[in-house]
Design a protein around this motif. Structure first.
Motif, PDB file in Angstrom:
ATOM      1  N   LEU A 182      34.742  -3.705  37.385  1.00 40.67           N
ATOM      2  CA  LEU A 182      34.283  -3.784  35.991  1.00 40.67           C
ATOM      3  C   LEU A 182      33.333  -2.640  35.664  1.00 40.67           C
ATOM      4  CD1 LEU A 182      33.524  -7.613  35.622  1.00 40.67           C
ATOM      5  CD2 LEU A 182      35.656  -6.400  35.139  1.00 40.67           C
ATOM      6  N   PHE A 183      32.442  -2.336  36.616  1.00 41.60           N
ATOM      7  CA  PHE A 183      31.417  -1.322  36.364  1.00 41.60           C
ATOM      8  C   PHE A 183      31.994   0.086  36.264  1.00 41.60           C
ATOM      9  CE2 PHE A 183      28.349  -4.200  38.978  1.00 41.60           C
ATOM     10  CZ  PHE A 183      28.335  -5.128  37.950  1.00 41.60           C
ATOM     11  N   GLU A 184      33.222   0.280  36.738  1.00 45.12           N
ATOM     12  CA  GLU A 184      33.853   1.599  36.682  1.00 45.12           C
ATOM     13  C   GLU A 184      34.556   1.856  35.351  1.00 45.12           C
ATOM     14  OE1 GLU A 184      36.477   1.510  39.998  1.00 45.12           O
ATOM     15  OE2 GLU A 184      34.888   1.831  41.480  1.00 45.12           O
ATOM     16  N   ARG A 185      34.744   0.824  34.546  1.00 39.48           N
ATOM     17  CA  ARG A 185      35.473   0.991  33.297  1.00 39.48           C
ATOM     18  C   ARG A 185      34.642   1.800  32.297  1.00 39.48           C
ATOM     19  NH1 ARG A 185      40.019  -2.304  32.951  1.00 39.48           N
ATOM     20  NH2 ARG A 185      40.152  -2.085  30.674  1.00 39.48           N
ATOM     21  N   ALA A 186      35.333   2.657  31.549  1.00 37.36           N
ATOM     22  CA  ALA A 186      34.646   3.504  30.577  1.00 37.36           C
ATOM     23  C   ALA A 186      33.914   2.671  29.534  1.00 37.36           C
ATOM     24  CB  ALA A 186      35.651   4.436  29.896  1.00 37.36           C
ATOM     25  N   SER A 187      34.509   1.545  29.140  1.00 40.44           N
ATOM     26  CA  SER A 187      33.877   0.693  28.126  1.00 40.44           C
ATOM     27  C   SER A 187      32.544   0.153  28.613  1.00 40.44           C
ATOM     28  CB  SER A 187      34.802  -0.473  27.758  1.00 40.44           C
ATOM     29  OG  SER A 187      35.038  -1.304  28.887  1.00 40.44           O
ATOM     30  N   PHE A 188      32.414  -0.014  29.919  1.00 29.26           N
ATOM     31  CA  PHE A 188      31.157  -0.486  30.504  1.00 29.26           C
ATOM     32  C   PHE A 188      30.159   0.658  30.634  1.00 29.26           C
ATOM     33  CE2 PHE A 188      28.185  -1.524  33.824  1.00 29.26           C
ATOM     34  CZ  PHE A 188      27.844  -2.838  33.538  1.00 29.26           C
ATOM     35  N   VAL A 189      30.590   1.733  31.266  1.00 25.48           N
ATOM     36  CA  VAL A 189      29.707   2.870  31.537  1.00 25.48           C
ATOM     37  C   VAL A 189      29.158   3.472  30.248  1.00 25.48           C
ATOM     38  CG1 VAL A 189      29.581   5.188  32.532  1.00 25.48           C
ATOM     39  CG2 VAL A 189      30.904   3.401  33.694  1.00 25.48           C
ATOM     40  N   ASP A 190      30.031   3.633  29.259  1.00 22.94           N
ATOM     41  CA  ASP A 190      29.644   4.324  28.029  1.00 22.94           C
ATOM     42  C   ASP A 190      28.749   3.487  27.118  1.00 22.94           C
ATOM     43  OD1 ASP A 190      31.190   6.403  28.924  1.00 22.94           O
ATOM     44  OD2 ASP A 190      32.894   5.978  27.602  1.00 22.94           O
ATOM     45  N   ASN A 191      28.645   2.194  27.396  1.00 22.25           N
ATOM     46  CA  ASN A 191      27.893   1.323  26.499  1.00 22.25           C
ATOM     47  C   ASN A 191      26.709   0.634  27.160  1.00 22.25           C
ATOM     48  OD1 ASN A 191      29.390   1.401  23.830  1.00 22.25           O
ATOM     49  ND2 ASN A 191      31.066   1.044  25.279  1.00 22.25           N
ATOM     50  N   LEU A 192      26.246   1.212  28.259  1.00 20.27           N
ATOM     51  CA  LEU A 192      25.001   0.752  28.862  1.00 20.27           C
ATOM     52  C   LEU A 192      23.814   1.283  28.058  1.00 20.27           C
ATOM     53  CD1 LEU A 192      25.688   1.407  32.649  1.00 20.27           C
ATOM     54  CD2 LEU A 192      25.217  -0.830  31.647  1.00 20.27           C
ATOM     55  N   SER A 193      22.869   0.420  27.773  1.00 20.32           N
ATOM     56  CA  SER A 193      21.633   0.890  27.154  1.00 20.32           C
ATOM     57  C   SER A 193      20.783   1.581  28.230  1.00 20.32           C
ATOM     58  CB  SER A 193      20.860  -0.290  26.557  1.00 20.32           C
ATOM     59  OG  SER A 193      20.399  -1.147  27.597  1.00 20.32           O
ATOM     60  N   ASP A 194      19.782   2.316  27.793  1.00 22.06           N
ATOM     61  CA  ASP A 194      18.885   2.958  28.756  1.00 22.06           C
ATOM     62  C   ASP A 194      18.228   1.918  29.653  1.00 22.06           C
ATOM     63  OD1 ASP A 194      19.483   5.408  27.652  1.00 22.06           O
ATOM     64  OD2 ASP A 194      17.666   5.513  26.431  1.00 22.06           O
ATOM     65  N   GLU A 195      17.856   0.783  29.044  1.00 21.84           N
ATOM     66  CA  GLU A 195      17.217  -0.287  29.804  1.00 21.84           C
ATOM     67  C   GLU A 195      18.163  -0.869  30.853  1.00 21.84           C
ATOM     68  OE1 GLU A 195      14.997  -0.008  25.932  1.00 21.84           O
ATOM     69  OE2 GLU A 195      17.041   0.268  26.649  1.00 21.84           O
ATOM     70  N   GLU A 196      19.429  -0.991  30.493  1.00 20.00           N
ATOM     71  CA  GLU A 196      20.413  -1.530  31.440  1.00 20.00           C
ATOM     72  C   GLU A 196      20.684  -0.554  32.574  1.00 20.00           C
ATOM     73  OE1 GLU A 196      22.650  -4.396  28.186  1.00 20.00           O
ATOM     74  OE2 GLU A 196      23.316  -2.332  28.484  1.00 20.00           O
ATOM     75  N   GLU A 197      20.683   0.730  32.282  1.00 19.69           N
ATOM     76  CA  GLU A 197      20.850   1.720  33.345  1.00 19.69           C
ATOM     77  C   GLU A 197      19.713   1.610  34.352  1.00 19.69           C
ATOM     78  OE1 GLU A 197      21.248   5.597  31.717  1.00 19.69           O
ATOM     79  OE2 GLU A 197      23.270   5.239  30.945  1.00 19.69           O
ATOM     80  N   GLU A 198      18.513   1.376  33.854  1.00 22.42           N
ATOM     81  CA  GLU A 198      17.345   1.286  34.727  1.00 22.42           C
ATOM     82  C   GLU A 198      17.352   0.026  35.589  1.00 22.42           C
ATOM     83  OE1 GLU A 198      13.938   1.616  32.246  1.00 22.42           O
ATOM     84  OE2 GLU A 198      14.369   3.709  31.685  1.00 22.42           O
ATOM     85  N   MET A 199      18.125  -0.985  35.185  1.00 24.77           N
ATOM     86  CA  MET A 199      18.171  -2.230  35.963  1.00 24.77           C
ATOM     87  C   MET A 199      18.664  -2.007  37.378  1.00 24.77           C
ATOM     88  SD  MET A 199      19.693  -4.939  33.171  1.00 24.77           S
ATOM     89  CE  MET A 199      18.770  -5.349  31.690  1.00 24.77           C
ATOM     90  N   ARG A 200      19.478  -0.961  37.564  1.00 19.41           N
ATOM     91  CA  ARG A 200      20.015  -0.692  38.905  1.00 19.41           C
ATOM     92  C   ARG A 200      19.566   0.652  39.452  1.00 19.41           C
ATOM     93  NH1 ARG A 200      25.142  -3.420  41.103  1.00 19.41           N
ATOM     94  NH2 ARG A 200      25.036  -5.465  40.114  1.00 19.41           N
TER      95      ARG A 200
END
Length: 203
Positions: A182-200
């Motif tokens: 799921l995390f490799e899909r473009a729809s997922f990667v392209d729509n992460l907020s900055d806060e969500e990127e920082e979660m990991r």
């Protein structure tokens, strides 16, 4: 072509799953970030409850994530995220109900300041995820070989597990492999907020 607007809390799993659906549909949309408890005059004028996600498409204003997701799938039918067959569609809605009740329904308690309440909710979420293994047996995605609205709903929960300090056992390896897919899909990667990127970013 008009542009749609999503009022979205960058930390919210409910908002996250709507952004994934918008990404799957390859739609052009604006995101207005609204932090929890923050008053925004434009949002208040549209939604007196001052809640996110709130979605605006011309004169249509929708409030609840599930309603927004199903609207988008009907309004923009390609690629489809709900099955055409009425029996499978009904099963999909039942699984969505389970996800919303037994996974999303625990998130407020997990984020609670009460340690006992939060710990109990984390344990329950972990148990419920392990129980969901049955839905992945022999399937590429959740309950199906086709990516669906269910997967859009599962991805934000699975992404947040490190933030919730939840580690799945080795027996749940199929869930982790599914999550990576799921995390490799473009729809997922392209729509992460900055806060969500920082979660990991720290894991």
């Amino acid at each position: 072509m008009h542009t749609m607007t999503l009022y979205s809390d960058p930390n919210s799993a409910q908002c996250h799953r709507v952004r994934i659906v918008l990404g799957e549909k390859d739609l052009i949309f604006n995101v207005e970030d609204i932090l929890i408890g923050q008053n925004n005059e434009d949002l208040l004028a549209l939604n007196p409850n001052n809640t996110t996600p709130t979605f605006v498409d011309r004169n249509l204003v929708l409030y609840e994530s599930r309603v927004i997701m199903e609207y988008l799938d009907e309004r923009f039918p390609h690629p489809p995220l709900m099955p055409v067959d009425p029996v499978i569609r009904a099963k999909t809605r039942m699984v969505l109900h389970y996800i919303e009740k037994d996974l999303y329904g625990l998130l407020d308690d997990i984020k609670s300041s009460g340690e006992k309440k939060s710990s109990a909710a984390k344990t329950k979420l972990k148990e419920n995820l392990i129980l969901s293994l049955d839905f992945l047996q022999g399937k590429k995605f959740f309950l199906s070989d086709d990516f669906s609205i269910i997967d859009c709903s599962m991805a934000p929960i699975l992404w947040r597990l490190p933030e919730y300090d939840i580690e799945l056992p080795k027996s749940a390896k199929p869930i982790l492999k599914y999550a990576d897919k799921l995390f490799e899909r473009a729809s997922f990667v392209d729509n992460l907020s900055d806060e969500e990127e920082e979660m990991r970013s720290i894991y």
